[in-house]
Design an enzyme around this catalytic site. Sequence first.
Site, PDB file in Angstrom:
ATOM      1  N   LYS A  92       1.829  15.176  -1.985  1.00 47.62           N
ATOM      2  CA  LYS A  92       0.460  15.534  -2.278  1.00 47.62           C
ATOM      3  C   LYS A  92      -0.321  15.652  -0.966  1.00 47.62           C
ATOM      4  CE  LYS A  92      -2.116  12.712  -1.325  1.00 47.62           C
ATOM      5  NZ  LYS A  92      -2.327  11.831  -0.200  1.00 47.62           N
ATOM      6  N   HIS A 133      -4.257   9.924  -6.411  1.00 43.26           N
ATOM      7  CA  HIS A 133      -4.020   8.505  -6.679  1.00 43.26           C
ATOM      8  C   HIS A 133      -5.027   7.907  -7.678  1.00 43.26           C
ATOM      9  CE1 HIS A 133      -1.322   8.943  -3.414  1.00 43.26           C
ATOM     10  NE2 HIS A 133      -2.141   8.661  -2.419  1.00 43.26           N
TER      11      HIS A 133
HETATM   12  C1  BG6 Z   1      -1.864   8.519   1.190  1.00 42.11           C
HETATM   13  C2  BG6 Z   1      -3.052   9.107   1.867  1.00 42.11           C
HETATM   14  O1  BG6 Z   1      -1.486   9.303   0.090  1.00 42.11           O
HETATM   15  O2  BG6 Z   1      -2.163   7.210   0.751  1.00 42.11           O
HETATM   16  C3  BG6 Z   1      -3.505   8.236   3.031  1.00 42.11           C
HETATM   17  O3  BG6 Z   1      -2.741  10.408   2.352  1.00 42.11           O
HETATM   18  C4  BG6 Z   1      -3.716   6.822   2.570  1.00 42.11           C
HETATM   19  O4  BG6 Z   1      -4.697   8.735   3.617  1.00 42.11           O
HETATM   20  C5  BG6 Z   1      -2.498   6.323   1.802  1.00 42.11           C
HETATM   21  O5  BG6 Z   1      -3.934   6.018   3.700  1.00 42.11           O
HETATM   22  C6  BG6 Z   1      -2.775   4.955   1.178  1.00 42.11           C
HETATM   23  O6  BG6 Z   1      -1.580   4.468   0.637  1.00 42.11           O
HETATM   24  P1  BG6 Z   1      -1.383   2.915   0.445  1.00 42.11           P
HETATM   25  O7  BG6 Z   1      -0.109   2.806  -0.304  1.00 42.11           O
HETATM   26  O8  BG6 Z   1      -1.315   2.329   1.822  1.00 42.11           O
HETATM   27  O9  BG6 Z   1      -2.581   2.446  -0.308  1.00 42.11           O
END
Ligand code: BG6
Length: 486
Positions: free
Chosen positions: A145, A237
């Site tokens: 994504k 997300h």
């Molecule tokens: C990613 C984003 O999908 O998810 C990032 O592109 C973000 O910007 C990351 O930092 C966060 O993932 P997690 O698992 O660390 O919360």
Amino acid sequence: IPVEPFDFVVFGGTGDLAVRKLLPALYLRDRDGELPPDTRIIAASRAGLDTSGYRDKVRGELGRFVPEHALDQETLQRFRARLDYASIDFADGTDWAELTTRLSDKSGKIRVFYLACAPALFGPICAQLAEHDLVDADSRVVLEKPIGHSLESARAINDAVGAVFEESQIFRIDHYLGKESVQNLLVTRFANTFLEPLWNSSWIDNIQITVSESLGVGARGDYYDGSGALRDMLQNHLLQMLCLVAMEPPTYVDRETVRDEKLKVLLALQPMTPKDVKRNTVAGQYVPGLSDGVAVPGYKEEVENPDSRTETFVAVKAEVRNWRWAGVPFYLRTGKRMERRLSEIIIEFKPVPHPMFPDSEGGGEPNKLVIQLQPNEGMRLQMTAKQPGPGGIRLRPVALDLSYTEAFAQPSPDAYERLLMDVVRGNPTLFMRRDEVEAAWAWVEPILSGWKQSERGPRKYAAGTNGPTDATTLIERDGRTWHEGA
Ligand code: BG6
């Protein structure tokens, strides 16, 4: 459980995602004995390395991204031998000989093509894969994504990829769906008796989903400045989590039923009018501040673009227009360089119908179910209890606390470990279907265009704080407050 032997080709194999997430995840699966002996990992990249240079690079990076206790010599050696490198300019058809040679053995292995590169390259890469006859019925393609940057571009990408791969071979990854606590959401809701009867607008006052990160954009400025928090986090997300919180119970869980139910939620989201965009959304951008007591630059300085209007924070009030959720606001927010790293889903229940203890101090806190994704996975049910003591009835909020690590005495695997093995197994349940991705874009697009037309850029917030004041106003004008962790 070991999977079938596979060749795992990563386009962008030297990039940030590959070294931080994909290779550590594959290494850890190898360590657990899940990768069959002749499984290979081939980095396709323009970085100008050779196989030995790539193996050395990966060895160094594993040292940074795999916990030290998991780095044992035996696995490291085995994993090293699996790594291969093919130098390639993805979209240019003249340069595919190295990769084609690497994949020339026809041993019937599963082929996974992981596109960890700019979405604009997804279509051209798939066309080249077909052109070079590298795709068969056992191949799968994984798309990172965001899929495109708008509904139109997402459709074009889906069409281009769909011209080469069947939908059942396409895995659109959203790594949040691989997090244990996110998967546990369905189990919590549908494998316990007492929650589901309360899971509706009669008992729930509001739902909050917060994903706050303390880090800035770091080395990903080039990508991020063209994307922003809405495309990077909320379109995928946060909306996926909203779907899991809000969806109806499917009759059984399989590759389509859960995705069918999530799609219904996305389609039930109240579309945003220009007026709603003004009233119910907030874009923010961090300016210099203190992160964990250390002075840090603002976003514009970090990406070296003094005119950037890219949002690093977004807050949205959403509504799901259906029988179950009528009138229940869903407040979503996510941002970079916020006070701390914290991801939570809060289910806030309505107050009791009749306050029996009117004179007591400390009462009045609503029950809340707090599902914590980060930094520690767990769940907390906030109750009201009597404060022990002889001096009359004093109410205090107390928590029934479940820490995953303590309850199950084992750390949760990284989301990518689970998801990559699901790809090899051909199980798409935890991946986004085409219609879901497009429905999510259709919902966020009016927000993007509303912001674009607005004279005002994103609201400022100091790095190390919880977003602009407008985000506080967004929820406080409804007589509610953001839940700020335990
Ligand atoms: C990613 C984003 O999908 O998810 C990032 O592109 C973000 O910007 C990351 O930092 C966060 O993932 P997690 O698992 O660390 O919360």
